[in-house]
Design a protein around this motif. Sequence first.
Motif, PDB file in Angstrom:
ATOM      1  N   LEU A   1      37.268  18.277  22.929  1.00 21.31           N
ATOM      2  CA  LEU A   1      36.576  18.924  21.819  1.00 21.31           C
ATOM      3  C   LEU A   1      36.856  20.417  21.800  1.00 21.31           C
ATOM      4  CD1 LEU A   1      33.124  17.097  21.876  1.00 21.31           C
ATOM      5  CD2 LEU A   1      34.954  16.831  20.194  1.00 21.31           C
ATOM      6  N   GLY A   2      36.892  21.048  22.970  1.00 20.12           N
ATOM      7  CA  GLY A   2      37.201  22.467  23.044  1.00 20.12           C
ATOM      8  C   GLY A   2      38.597  22.768  22.547  1.00 20.12           C
ATOM      9  N   ALA A   3      39.550  21.882  22.895  1.00 16.00           N
ATOM     10  CA  ALA A   3      40.922  22.094  22.423  1.00 16.00           C
ATOM     11  C   ALA A   3      41.010  21.979  20.907  1.00 16.00           C
ATOM     12  CB  ALA A   3      41.860  21.084  23.091  1.00 16.00           C
ATOM     13  N   VAL A   4      40.263  21.017  20.328  1.00 19.40           N
ATOM     14  CA  VAL A   4      40.263  20.862  18.873  1.00 19.40           C
ATOM     15  C   VAL A   4      39.667  22.085  18.202  1.00 19.40           C
ATOM     16  CG1 VAL A   4      39.312  19.534  16.963  1.00 19.40           C
ATOM     17  CG2 VAL A   4      40.241  18.345  18.961  1.00 19.40           C
ATOM     18  N   ALA A   5      38.552  22.578  18.768  1.00 19.11           N
ATOM     19  CA  ALA A   5      37.910  23.766  18.198  1.00 19.11           C
ATOM     20  C   ALA A   5      38.831  24.972  18.286  1.00 19.11           C
ATOM     21  CB  ALA A   5      36.584  24.056  18.925  1.00 19.11           C
ATOM     22  N   ALA A   6      39.527  25.097  19.424  1.00 18.48           N
ATOM     23  CA  ALA A   6      40.434  26.224  19.581  1.00 18.48           C
ATOM     24  C   ALA A   6      41.581  26.136  18.584  1.00 18.48           C
ATOM     25  CB  ALA A   6      40.972  26.272  21.015  1.00 18.48           C
TER      26      ALA A   6
ATOM     27  N   PRO B   1      29.927  36.605  30.248  1.00 21.62           N
ATOM     28  CA  PRO B   1      31.137  36.120  30.922  1.00 21.62           C
ATOM     29  C   PRO B   1      32.177  35.643  29.916  1.00 21.62           C
ATOM     30  CG  PRO B   1      29.481  34.421  30.905  1.00 21.62           C
ATOM     31  CD  PRO B   1      28.848  35.607  30.256  1.00 21.62           C
ATOM     32  N   THR B   2      33.315  35.192  30.449  1.00 22.90           N
ATOM     33  CA  THR B   2      34.379  34.599  29.649  1.00 22.90           C
ATOM     34  C   THR B   2      34.337  33.094  29.844  1.00 22.90           C
ATOM     35  OG1 THR B   2      35.750  36.582  29.810  1.00 22.90           O
ATOM     36  CG2 THR B   2      36.854  34.512  29.231  1.00 22.90           C
ATOM     37  N   LEU B   3      34.267  32.367  28.735  1.00 19.89           N
ATOM     38  CA  LEU B   3      34.082  30.918  28.776  1.00 19.89           C
ATOM     39  C   LEU B   3      35.293  30.220  28.183  1.00 19.89           C
ATOM     40  CD1 LEU B   3      30.520  30.968  27.180  1.00 19.89           C
ATOM     41  CD2 LEU B   3      31.022  31.069  29.621  1.00 19.89           C
ATOM     42  N   ALA B   4      35.374  28.924  28.465  1.00 13.83           N
ATOM     43  CA  ALA B   4      36.360  28.096  27.773  1.00 13.83           C
ATOM     44  C   ALA B   4      35.968  28.033  26.297  1.00 13.83           C
ATOM     45  CB  ALA B   4      36.405  26.705  28.389  1.00 13.83           C
ATOM     46  N   TYR B   5      36.951  28.103  25.407  1.00 10.53           N
ATOM     47  CA  TYR B   5      36.652  28.166  23.985  1.00 10.53           C
ATOM     48  C   TYR B   5      35.920  26.909  23.508  1.00 10.53           C
ATOM     49  CZ  TYR B   5      37.152  29.950  19.279  1.00 10.53           C
ATOM     50  OH  TYR B   5      36.882  30.472  18.029  1.00 10.53           O
ATOM     51  N   GLY B   6      36.039  25.841  24.244  1.00 12.66           N
ATOM     52  CA  GLY B   6      35.342  24.615  23.875  1.00 12.66           C
ATOM     53  C   GLY B   6      33.836  24.712  24.003  1.00 12.66           C
ATOM     54  N   LYS B   7      33.346  25.755  24.670  1.00  8.25           N
ATOM     55  CA  LYS B   7      31.900  25.920  24.820  1.00  8.25           C
ATOM     56  C   LYS B   7      31.266  26.659  23.639  1.00  8.25           C
ATOM     57  CE  LYS B   7      31.697  25.658  29.840  1.00  8.25           C
ATOM     58  NZ  LYS B   7      31.193  26.283  31.088  1.00  8.25           N
ATOM     59  N   VAL B   8      32.080  27.077  22.679  1.00 14.39           N
ATOM     60  CA  VAL B   8      31.527  27.703  21.476  1.00 14.39           C
ATOM     61  C   VAL B   8      30.957  26.611  20.577  1.00 14.39           C
ATOM     62  CG1 VAL B   8      32.060  29.073  19.432  1.00 14.39           C
ATOM     63  CG2 VAL B   8      33.159  29.622  21.611  1.00 14.39           C
ATOM     64  N   ASN B   9      29.698  26.766  20.196  1.00  8.29           N
ATOM     65  CA  ASN B   9      28.995  25.786  19.350  1.00  8.29           C
ATOM     66  C   ASN B   9      28.943  24.404  20.002  1.00  8.29           C
ATOM     67  OD1 ASN B   9      28.323  27.546  17.302  1.00  8.29           O
ATOM     68  ND2 ASN B   9      30.036  26.996  15.975  1.00  8.29           N
TER      69      ASN B   9
ATOM     70  N   ASN C   1      26.182  23.524  21.473  1.00  5.87           N
ATOM     71  CA  ASN C   1      24.734  23.295  21.499  1.00  5.87           C
ATOM     72  C   ASN C   1      24.125  23.600  22.865  1.00  5.87           C
ATOM     73  OD1 ASN C   1      22.507  22.757  19.904  1.00  5.87           O
ATOM     74  ND2 ASN C   1      22.417  20.603  20.469  1.00  5.87           N
ATOM     75  N   TYR C   2      24.763  24.493  23.602  1.00  4.06           N
ATOM     76  CA  TYR C   2      24.222  24.947  24.887  1.00  4.06           C
ATOM     77  C   TYR C   2      24.466  26.445  24.979  1.00  4.06           C
ATOM     78  CZ  TYR C   2      23.078  25.170  29.840  1.00  4.06           C
ATOM     79  OH  TYR C   2      22.496  25.472  31.047  1.00  4.06           O
ATOM     80  N   CYS C   3      23.417  27.187  25.305  1.00  2.29           N
ATOM     81  CA  CYS C   3      23.490  28.646  25.317  1.00  2.29           C
ATOM     82  C   CYS C   3      24.082  29.121  26.640  1.00  2.29           C
ATOM     83  CB  CYS C   3      22.086  29.229  25.111  1.00  2.29           C
ATOM     84  SG  CYS C   3      22.091  30.927  24.548  1.00  2.29           S
ATOM     85  N   ASP C   4      25.316  29.639  26.598  1.00  7.48           N
ATOM     86  CA  ASP C   4      26.001  30.118  27.804  1.00  7.48           C
ATOM     87  C   ASP C   4      26.004  31.638  27.904  1.00  7.48           C
ATOM     88  OD1 ASP C   4      27.173  27.521  28.895  1.00  7.48           O
ATOM     89  OD2 ASP C   4      27.910  27.493  26.841  1.00  7.48           O
ATOM     90  N   CYS C   5      26.131  32.335  26.777  1.00  8.10           N
ATOM     91  CA  CYS C   5      26.183  33.802  26.791  1.00  8.10           C
ATOM     92  C   CYS C   5      24.778  34.384  26.883  1.00  8.10           C
ATOM     93  CB  CYS C   5      26.870  34.329  25.536  1.00  8.10           C
ATOM     94  SG  CYS C   5      28.613  33.880  25.406  1.00  8.10           S
ATOM     95  N   PRO C   6      24.629  35.504  27.590  1.00  7.21           N
ATOM     96  CA  PRO C   6      23.297  36.126  27.692  1.00  7.21           C
ATOM     97  C   PRO C   6      22.794  36.695  26.365  1.00  7.21           C
ATOM     98  CG  PRO C   6      24.970  37.536  28.685  1.00  7.21           C
ATOM     99  CD  PRO C   6      25.645  36.247  28.370  1.00  7.21           C
TER     100      PRO C   6
ATOM    101  N   GLY D   1      26.671  28.591  15.361  1.00  5.54           N
ATOM    102  CA  GLY D   1      26.465  27.490  14.418  1.00  5.54           C
ATOM    103  C   GLY D   1      25.462  26.465  14.854  1.00  5.54           C
ATOM    104  N   THR D   2      24.679  26.758  15.908  1.00 10.47           N
ATOM    105  CA  THR D   2      23.625  25.846  16.344  1.00 10.47           C
ATOM    106  C   THR D   2      22.347  26.639  16.571  1.00 10.47           C
ATOM    107  OG1 THR D   2      24.042  26.078  18.736  1.00 10.47           O
ATOM    108  CG2 THR D   2      25.398  24.474  17.521  1.00 10.47           C
ATOM    109  N   SER D   3      21.297  25.939  16.931  1.00 12.93           N
ATOM    110  CA  SER D   3      20.017  26.597  17.208  1.00 12.93           C
ATOM    111  C   SER D   3      19.744  26.698  18.696  1.00 12.93           C
ATOM    112  CB  SER D   3      18.882  25.826  16.530  1.00 12.93           C
ATOM    113  OG  SER D   3      18.852  24.484  16.992  1.00 12.93           O
TER     114      SER D   3
END
Length: 259
Positions: free
Chosen positions: A24-29, A64-72, A74-79, A86-88
């Motif tokens: 999914l991360g690869a598709v989003a990227a 931090p720097t995350l894998a692009y697949g972690k964008v949207n 539905n889990y909050c990784d960045c402070p 695109g999520t809540s």
Amino acid sequence: MRNLFSLPILGVSHVLLAWGVTALGAVAARSSKGGRVPRGVAPADAAFYVPGAGDTFTCRSGSPTLAYGKVNDNYCDCPDGSDEPGTSACSIFPSATFYCPNTGDEARVIFSQFVDDGICDCCDGSDEVEVACPDTCAKEGQGKLAKLELALADAEEGLRKNAVLRKEASDRRAGWEKRLEYLEEIEIRTAQVPSMLARPDLLAWFSSHPSVAFGSTIVIALASGAWRMSKRRSRRKTRRLEWSGRSNWWTGLRKTWRR
């Protein structure tokens, strides 16, 4: 025997889950590299969501720097919650917002807590995935455009009336100025009367015609008094006309706006 078989099965499920997230991360990227931005990102912020080296995403706070697949995901990784535009998931942050494109109407920014809550907040329905929201942007945009056109027509009518009133005031002022010039000319001629009467030939003539001299004196006195009074009235009317023109101008605009 049950415990022995449970371990490899659990391991396989984790592997499959990790592979799914990576895919999914690869598709989003790939979609972002193709010129698309993640869901909920405003065009002004699109530059922050361009994949970095190795298909990574750096939080807008700097780390931090995350894998692009972690964008949207539905889990909050960045402070700062910037990885979930695109999520809540990061709605606890006051700065977490969602961008509604609203094609056909004005774009809108809402708080992330209203994303996927079952209520259509964006007129294009982009804030809801599981709820079928009708796209009403074109209709709402046409309604707003009609109101703006009506307001513009009212403003143009007010400006037209203002121009008419100003023209009338200008014409009246020009008339009073001509009247004032005429009275000033009379004042100049009246001032010349004493010097004319001081001439010997005129004095001799008036001495031989006393009734004419008396009548001329009365006429001159009345003309001088009438001229002074007319001059005062002319000045008062000129000032009144100036204020009347300004008042009519404001009154015309107010009536037009109140319609």
